[in-house]
Design an enzyme around this catalytic site. Structure first.
Site, PDB file in Angstrom:
ATOM      1  N   GLY A   1      64.728  75.697  10.522  1.00 45.75           N
ATOM      2  CA  GLY A   1      63.684  74.795  10.064  1.00 45.75           C
ATOM      3  C   GLY A   1      62.905  74.196  11.219  1.00 45.75           C
ATOM      4  N   ARG A   2      63.451  74.356  12.421  1.00 48.18           N
ATOM      5  CA  ARG A   2      62.753  73.776  13.578  1.00 48.18           C
ATOM      6  C   ARG A   2      63.064  74.532  14.866  1.00 48.18           C
ATOM      7  NH1 ARG A   2      66.147  68.530  15.165  1.00 48.18           N
ATOM      8  NH2 ARG A   2      68.168  69.100  14.314  1.00 48.18           N
TER       9      ARG A   2
ATOM     10  N   LYS B   1      64.411  75.181  20.339  1.00 49.26           N
ATOM     11  CA  LYS B   1      64.764  74.243  19.266  1.00 49.26           C
ATOM     12  C   LYS B   1      63.823  73.041  19.316  1.00 49.26           C
ATOM     13  CE  LYS B   1      68.760  72.002  17.133  1.00 49.26           C
ATOM     14  NZ  LYS B   1      70.233  71.921  17.134  1.00 49.26           N
TER      15      LYS B   1
ATOM     16  N   GLY C   1      60.157  69.735  11.638  1.00 51.77           N
ATOM     17  CA  GLY C   1      60.264  70.868  12.572  1.00 51.77           C
ATOM     18  C   GLY C   1      60.531  70.445  14.011  1.00 51.77           C
TER      19      GLY C   1
ATOM     20  N   ASP D   1      76.575  76.924   7.897  1.00 55.01           N
ATOM     21  CA  ASP D   1      75.352  77.322   8.602  1.00 55.01           C
ATOM     22  C   ASP D   1      75.423  76.930  10.076  1.00 55.01           C
ATOM     23  OD1 ASP D   1      75.179  74.741   7.171  1.00 55.01           O
ATOM     24  OD2 ASP D   1      73.339  74.482   8.316  1.00 55.01           O
ATOM     25  N   ASN D   2      76.429  76.158  10.447  1.00 57.44           N
ATOM     26  CA  ASN D   2      76.598  75.779  11.850  1.00 57.44           C
ATOM     27  C   ASN D   2      77.755  76.530  12.507  1.00 57.44           C
ATOM     28  OD1 ASN D   2      74.484  73.991  11.611  1.00 57.44           O
ATOM     29  ND2 ASN D   2      75.787  72.217  11.213  1.00 57.44           N
TER      30      ASN D   2
ATOM     31  N   ASP E   1      75.168  74.441  17.160  1.00 56.81           N
ATOM     32  CA  ASP E   1      74.396  73.428  16.453  1.00 56.81           C
ATOM     33  C   ASP E   1      75.003  72.043  16.625  1.00 56.81           C
ATOM     34  OD1 ASP E   1      72.226  74.796  15.651  1.00 56.81           O
ATOM     35  OD2 ASP E   1      72.560  74.562  13.505  1.00 56.81           O
TER      36      ASP E   1
HETATM   37  P1  AMP Z   1      71.492  70.759  10.914  1.00 51.41           P
HETATM   38  O1  AMP Z   1      72.075  69.602  10.201  1.00 51.41           O
HETATM   39  O2  AMP Z   1      70.813  70.423  12.214  1.00 51.41           O
HETATM   40  O3  AMP Z   1      72.455  71.896  11.053  1.00 51.41           O
HETATM   41  O4  AMP Z   1      70.296  71.290   9.984  1.00 51.41           O
HETATM   42  C1  AMP Z   1      70.460  71.738   8.665  1.00 51.41           C
HETATM   43  C2  AMP Z   1      69.216  72.444   8.210  1.00 51.41           C
HETATM   44  O5  AMP Z   1      68.098  71.568   8.250  1.00 51.41           O
HETATM   45  C3  AMP Z   1      68.824  73.657   9.040  1.00 51.41           C
HETATM   46  O6  AMP Z   1      68.283  74.617   8.175  1.00 51.41           O
HETATM   47  C4  AMP Z   1      67.793  73.087   9.992  1.00 51.41           C
HETATM   48  O7  AMP Z   1      66.907  74.061  10.470  1.00 51.41           O
HETATM   49  C5  AMP Z   1      67.098  72.078   9.111  1.00 51.41           C
HETATM   50  N1  AMP Z   1      66.537  70.947   9.864  1.00 51.41           N
HETATM   51  C6  AMP Z   1      67.200  69.969  10.508  1.00 51.41           C
HETATM   52  N2  AMP Z   1      66.351  69.095  11.060  1.00 51.41           N
HETATM   53  C7  AMP Z   1      65.101  69.529  10.767  1.00 51.41           C
HETATM   54  C8  AMP Z   1      63.774  69.055  11.044  1.00 51.41           C
HETATM   55  N3  AMP Z   1      63.573  67.950  11.751  1.00 51.41           N
HETATM   56  N4  AMP Z   1      62.742  69.772  10.560  1.00 51.41           N
HETATM   57  C9  AMP Z   1      62.928  70.874   9.856  1.00 51.41           C
HETATM   58  N5  AMP Z   1      64.134  71.371   9.542  1.00 51.41           N
HETATM   59  C10 AMP Z   1      65.209  70.706   9.995  1.00 51.41           C
HETATM   60 MG    MG Z   2      72.377  73.598  11.788  1.00 51.39          MG
END
Ligand code: AMP
Ligand code: MG
Length: 490
Positions: free
Chosen positions: A95-96, A115, A128, A254-255, A264
């Site tokens: 997502g980013r 990232k 993002g 996913d991590n 992650d």
């Molecule tokens: P995370 O908790 O960092 O593992 O993120 C979980 C999901 O949310 C993943 O698909 C990331 O790409 C997405 N994500 C986290 N933070 C952001 C953000 N600021 N903008 C867009 N997507 C995000």
């Molecule tokens: Mg993640």
């Protein structure tokens, strides 16, 4: 001799994009205003065969800010899914972050991943972006873990921008250039399984076999062999976490890297004082990812991966393999704990001995890292018998009163000399770890524009077994025993 090349002559490949196009979306980074290089990591540059002296700050800032791309880069956002806190979420993906491409180094491909690169089709409600606080923590924890011998993704560089980002407060935006051999997650397979794209699941599995697990291609059942290898690597990774008191914080599938690397990094922490049920992530209301739960969570996550692989592997074989996990974990865990205690031989009593040691650390909420270091210093001999110099561990004398004789009795089974043990222990038990109050201090300084402490800590964490004059106060846990809660927002 390493043949170093300058960053400018680097050329990336686009290997992942050989896979079907619905597994990713191609797009370029969205440029950030006024990108500045905060820190470049010479050790990662060396690992990539790049000349550390050629890490031109302007060029790196351009890459970090999404204004420039390395030659050959065709950036893409990966599609994946995953179980978050036990609940399946089909809507995930980069997502980013963007995979810029892969760099060939000595016959292997290293992923370059930016990232904080801007929105993608998988951003959902997100902006993002990433903030300096979390980017700086991710930049440094990769080094801290790697230099404790715990597999982790790393980063080549950290940058900051003038763009402000709203999280719980307004914060400076930042990016990192994350480097790893692998960005395929358990959640990639879950996505293809739950959307019933089983032909593509096979294609992805074949890709992983060829790229990361070629030795498994020789096995009678290559998919099962790969699952076993992932299981073993994940067990070894979490054994390292437990031995060194590392808490990941968001062990969603996913991590989870299929290469068994810590991945992650979000609300992670090294526990300052041993606390089995420690939780730092304030989103984790049910303590699902509490410190002591982590080996079980890895097993749960492997079951989720196994489920996704059922189109390729017989269920009974998967179940048998999952039953072997505790064996892999215990072996790796006992080895790590023996190493920290300086035990070169394995003794049938070790499991109980180590269990009691952990219970002792827990009931005393011991600041265990300086204690391990003191135990390392304290290795000596009297009349040819190993003894612990009580002066070295005087600060813990009440806590250790009953345990030290037990430890000395265990050391008496060893054939290695105390001097050799001491030397090995001093290379196993760090003087410095990346404590949470250290990262808080670094974030405060960085947000005020002072990046020098980041440069200092990069060196410290890359040489954690050495002394670093002027930084002694950071070796100990902070006085307050209150846990600093960490936010998932990053
Ligand atoms: P995370 O908790 O960092 O593992 O993120 C979980 C999901 O949310 C993943 O698909 C990331 O790409 C997405 N994500 C986290 N933070 C952001 C953000 N600021 N903008 C867009 N997507 C995000
Ligand atoms: Mg993640």
């Amino acid at each position: 001799m390493t043949q170093w090349q300058p960053l400018q002559s680097l050329s990336l490949e686009n290997d992942f994009s050989r896979l079907p196009g619905h597994l990713y979306t191609r797009l370029d980074p969205t440029p950030l205003p006024d990108p500045r290089l905060v820190s470049a990591n010479p050790k990662v540059a060396e690992m990539l065969g790049l000349d550390p002296c050629s890490l031109d700050p302007e060029l790196l800032a351009g890459l970090l800010g999404g204004h420039q791309l390395p030659q050959g880069a065709q950036p893409l956002a990966m599609k994946y899914a995953g179980h978050q806190f036990g609940i399946y979420n089909p809507q995930l993906g980069d997502g980013r972050g963007l995979l810029l491409g892969e760099q060939p180094v000595n016959g292997e491909l290293w992923d370059w991943h930016l990232k904080g690169a801007g929105q993608t089709p998988y951003s959902r409600m997100g902006d993002g972006r990433a903030v300096l606080r979390s980017s700086l923590r991710e930049y440094l924890i990769g080094e801290a873990l790697t230099h404790l011998g715990i597999p982790s993704t790393r980063a080549l560089a950290l940058g900051v921008t003038s763009q402000k980002i709203l999280r719980e407060r307004v914060e400076p935006g930042a990016t990192i250039l994350r480097i790893s051999r692998c960005h395929v997650r358990f959640g990639h397979f879950e996505h293809l399984f739950y959307t019933r794209q089983h032909d593509d699941l096979k294609l992805l599995a074949d890709y992983c076999l060829q790229r990361w697990y070629p030795e498994c291609l020789e096995a009678e059942n290559p998919y099962l062999a790969m699952f076993r290898a992932i299981s073993k690597r994940s067990a070894e990774m979490v054994a390292g976490w437990i031995a060194y008191g590392f808490l990941h914080g968001v062990m969603n599938t996913d991590n989870m890297s299929i290469l068994g690397e810590t991945f992650d990094h979000g609300p992670f922490a090294f526990i300052d004082r041993w606390k089995e049920d420690a939780v730092y992530n304030h989103t984790d209301q049910e303590s699902r990812y509490a410190f002591e739960q982590q080996p079980y969570v890895i097993h749960w996550n492997l079951s989720a991966l196994g489920q996704a692989l059922t189109p390729l592997i017989d269920v009974e074989l998967l179940k048998e393999e999952l039953n072997r996990y505790s064996g892999y974990y215990n072996k790796a865990y006992l080895q790590r704990m023996r190493d920290r205690l300086g035990l070169a031989l394995s003794d049938p009593g070790d499991k109980d001995f180590i269990r009691r040691w952990r219970a002792l650390l827990n009931s005393n909420q011991a600041d265990f890292n300086p204690l391990y270091r003191a135990l390392s210093e304290a290795q000596t001999e009297e009349d040819g018998k190993p003894v612990i110099n009580r002066l070295d561990v005087a600060a813990w004398q009440t806590m250790l009163a009953d345990w030290l004789p037990e430890y000395e009795a265990r050391l008496a089974l060893e054939s290695r000399s105390s001097a050799d043990r001491k030397q090995a222990m001093l290379q196993t038990n760090p003087s410095y770890i990346l404590r949470t109050h250290v990262t808080t201090h670094l974030v405060d300084q960085a947000e005020e524009g002072n990046f020098q402490p980041i440069h200092d800590w990069l060196k410290i964490l890359q040489n954690p077994y050495e002394e670093h004059a002027g930084f002694e106060e950071w070796k100990r846990a902070p006085d307050s025993k209150r846990l600093i809660m960490l936010s998932c927002s990053s």
